[in-house]
Design an enzyme around this catalytic site. Sequence first.
Site, mmCIF file in Angstrom:
data_model
loop_
_atom_site.group_PDB
_atom_site.id
_atom_site.type_symbol
_atom_site.label_atom_id
_atom_site.label_comp_id
_atom_site.label_asym_id
_atom_site.label_seq_id
_atom_site.Cartn_x
_atom_site.Cartn_y
_atom_site.Cartn_z
ATOM 1 N N ARG A 101 3.775 -2.876 -6.694
ATOM 2 C CA ARG A 101 2.770 -2.114 -5.709
ATOM 3 C C ARG A 101 2.684 -2.887 -4.425
ATOM 4 O O ARG A 101 2.292 -4.418 -4.495
ATOM 5 C CB ARG A 101 1.433 -1.877 -6.314
ATOM 6 C CG ARG A 101 0.768 -0.783 -5.555
ATOM 7 C CD ARG A 101 1.524 0.630 -5.449
ATOM 8 N NE ARG A 101 0.423 1.834 -5.057
ATOM 9 C CZ ARG A 101 0.495 2.569 -4.374
ATOM 10 N NH1 ARG A 101 1.967 2.996 -3.667
ATOM 11 N NH2 ARG A 101 -0.389 3.584 -4.109
ATOM 12 N N THR A 374 8.710 10.008 -2.309
ATOM 13 C CA THR A 374 8.842 9.215 -3.422
ATOM 14 C C THR A 374 9.841 9.509 -4.042
ATOM 15 O O THR A 374 10.417 10.780 -4.014
ATOM 16 C CB THR A 374 7.457 9.293 -4.013
ATOM 17 O OG1 THR A 374 6.267 8.931 -3.427
ATOM 18 C CG2 THR A 374 7.562 8.507 -5.474
ATOM 19 N N THR A 392 8.333 4.100 -3.548
ATOM 20 C CA THR A 392 7.867 4.729 -2.544
ATOM 21 C C THR A 392 7.885 4.182 -1.388
ATOM 22 O O THR A 392 7.469 2.966 -1.336
ATOM 23 C CB THR A 392 6.649 5.696 -3.081
ATOM 24 O OG1 THR A 392 6.217 6.624 -1.969
ATOM 25 C CG2 THR A 392 5.472 4.587 -3.416
ATOM 26 N N ASN A 394 5.404 6.219 0.320
ATOM 27 C CA ASN A 394 4.160 7.046 0.721
ATOM 28 C C ASN A 394 4.668 8.454 1.527
ATOM 29 O O ASN A 394 5.319 9.167 0.709
ATOM 30 C CB ASN A 394 2.984 6.431 1.275
ATOM 31 C CG ASN A 394 1.645 7.264 1.007
ATOM 32 O OD1 ASN A 394 1.625 7.840 0.113
ATOM 33 N ND2 ASN A 394 0.814 6.917 1.928
ATOM 34 N N GLU A 413 1.246 2.867 2.861
ATOM 35 C CA GLU A 413 0.543 2.973 1.624
ATOM 36 C C GLU A 413 -1.011 2.671 1.712
ATOM 37 O O GLU A 413 -1.742 2.868 0.900
ATOM 38 C CB GLU A 413 1.143 1.897 0.502
ATOM 39 C CG GLU A 413 2.326 2.367 -0.068
ATOM 40 C CD GLU A 413 2.313 3.670 -0.840
ATOM 41 O OE1 GLU A 413 1.378 4.469 -1.130
ATOM 42 O OE2 GLU A 413 3.599 3.964 -1.162
ATOM 43 N N ASP A 416 -3.338 5.163 0.571
ATOM 44 C CA ASP A 416 -3.886 5.335 -0.843
ATOM 45 C C ASP A 416 -5.177 4.407 -1.221
ATOM 46 O O ASP A 416 -5.375 4.886 -2.431
ATOM 47 C CB ASP A 416 -2.543 4.903 -1.698
ATOM 48 C CG ASP A 416 -1.582 6.062 -1.844
ATOM 49 O OD1 ASP A 416 -1.989 7.178 -1.394
ATOM 50 O OD2 ASP A 416 -0.693 5.947 -2.427
ATOM 51 N N SER A 446 -0.392 6.906 -8.042
ATOM 52 C CA SER A 446 -0.063 8.279 -9.125
ATOM 53 C C SER A 446 1.232 7.941 -9.639
ATOM 54 O O SER A 446 1.489 8.985 -10.671
ATOM 55 C CB SER A 446 -0.196 9.565 -8.361
ATOM 56 O OG SER A 446 -1.563 9.859 -8.120
ATOM 57 N N GLY A 465 5.905 13.021 -6.208
ATOM 58 C CA GLY A 465 4.914 14.038 -5.806
ATOM 59 C C GLY A 465 3.515 13.823 -5.691
ATOM 60 O O GLY A 465 2.690 14.681 -5.908
ATOM 61 N N GLY A 466 3.243 12.428 -4.948
ATOM 62 C CA GLY A 466 1.787 12.239 -4.753
ATOM 63 C C GLY A 466 1.014 12.211 -5.914
ATOM 64 O O GLY A 466 1.420 12.057 -7.151
#
Length: 567
Positions: A101, A374, A392, A394, A413, A416, A446, A465-466
Amino acid sequence: MMLRSALTGLLLCVGFTALPAPAAEAKQAAHPPGAAIASGHALATEAGFEALRQGGNAFDAAVATSAALSVVEPISSGIGGGGFFLLHDAKTNRDVFIDARETAPESATMQAFLDPKGELDRDRAENGPWSAGIPGLPAALVHIASKYGKLPLRTTLAPAIRLAREGFPVYDRLARGYRSRSDVMERYAGTRAVYLADGDPPEVGEILKQPELAHTLELLAQKGFDGFYRGETADKLVAGVKAEGGHWTAKELAAYQVREREPLRFKYRDWDIVTAPPPSSGGIALAEILQMVSGWDLRKLDDAHRTHIVVEAMRRAFRDRTIYLGDPDFVTVPLSRLMDPNYAAGLRASIHPEKATPSDLFDAKPAPLEDDETTHFAIIDRDGNRVSTTQTVNLLYGSGMVVPGTGVLLNDEMDDFALRPGTPNAFGVMGFDKNAPKPGKRMLSSMTPTFLQSKDKVIAVGAPGGSRIITEVLLAILGYDDGLTPQQVAALPRYHHQWYPDVISAEKGALKPDVVEALRKMGHTVNDAEPIWGNVQTVEWNRATNTLSGASDPRHPEGKGEARAQP
């Protein structure tokens, strides 16, 4: 049941093949008969098989597939972003979660994202250099290749380098995505140099070449971590961000580290499930939802009551996501409590079987969609190694900013994080202090790469899909539990609830009119006419028949899931 009956019109079998077993097989096969790969683009699936032909394993194929997606799906992911890799090493029977991440730069304080009135500055949070976290995907590729793979990066990155240099045909989703983000993307000279190289925006069928990205990937292949996070590429990234008004430092780029984390494990009916831990919110939410709904035999419920029970479980899990979850390196996540079946039982007891429970915050607007931003891929090789990866940048094309001289499209990102506690982000999801930005902290995600295993079946599954990733994977698990094939699972119609806004979102046609009416009588607000979303990718090894299957979501025809004999 609804999950079966609503498949009409979607089962196009796009990008699906199954590898049959030899005529005589043992009752329980020890090894798959070949390999299966499913990804969001056929060229990335082929890159994974190329790595296998070179003598690599599933982890080498993952590096090749990931890097190729970074080239051919810039709308969805890239080396300017991050991802989560869930790995299973068949030799040691070990599962490991690779957390790549993005992290917050030192400059990214909450105050930096507020306008003079103290409100969230949406443009700064979603576009350009301030919206970008320090990328994690390149470090993950290096880490996986060196620790789990058999091939050097110069081999596994070769397909991606070739695709970047020689180009690939622009497809509809990429062209549409550019049109929707062109006003942002064309602010930046580096982006214009890539996407307006011939003087106009990308059109379907044109060949999109990215020579600077090819060079950046070559440096990564040659020098590993230092090929991106130090030296030439790092210098260009820092300078490019500063030139557009942002602030990164060479020190924080060089300090980036992937994290190996222990995956989450829980049972649902006859399935052992291995999934993503924090800073993903998906694994905890899946555990809560599935443990809540285990109090009912969903297969015996009518469609309306089945949907009602699942939605009520979604509502409660997303509330916990909002309040309790964040980067475990910075905050204490009450993991044992949230994963405890007794806690789920308490939540289950609050579900009225005939009435909706109003959320604390009510807003009838549908949750914003994330469809193309994503990507996911899944792999099983002949040794039984497997990979489930979600990566991803984002939003569509991330921040919209390509750093000059690198070809690297930066993520956005930072949105988020809870940049303004209690204010929903681009996907309508709220957060509070546990997900506030701090230097080096990872934003809550997610992304939910997941493995399922029963007596006879081994499955890898995931989706973009967020916030809807979680419910896509949930519906996939329920579909597999209903006995559906991988292609039927990938095609399943989708519905979603995330606590706030208090509305059931559903693809057009996913819920029958009588089901919608019954849900409304129970007190639910239903938006049953949303466009399609998500892009499920899944592979399955049936050990009883020793067959492999790969399935790609038919909503996006450029994807491909395939099983092949492995050299």
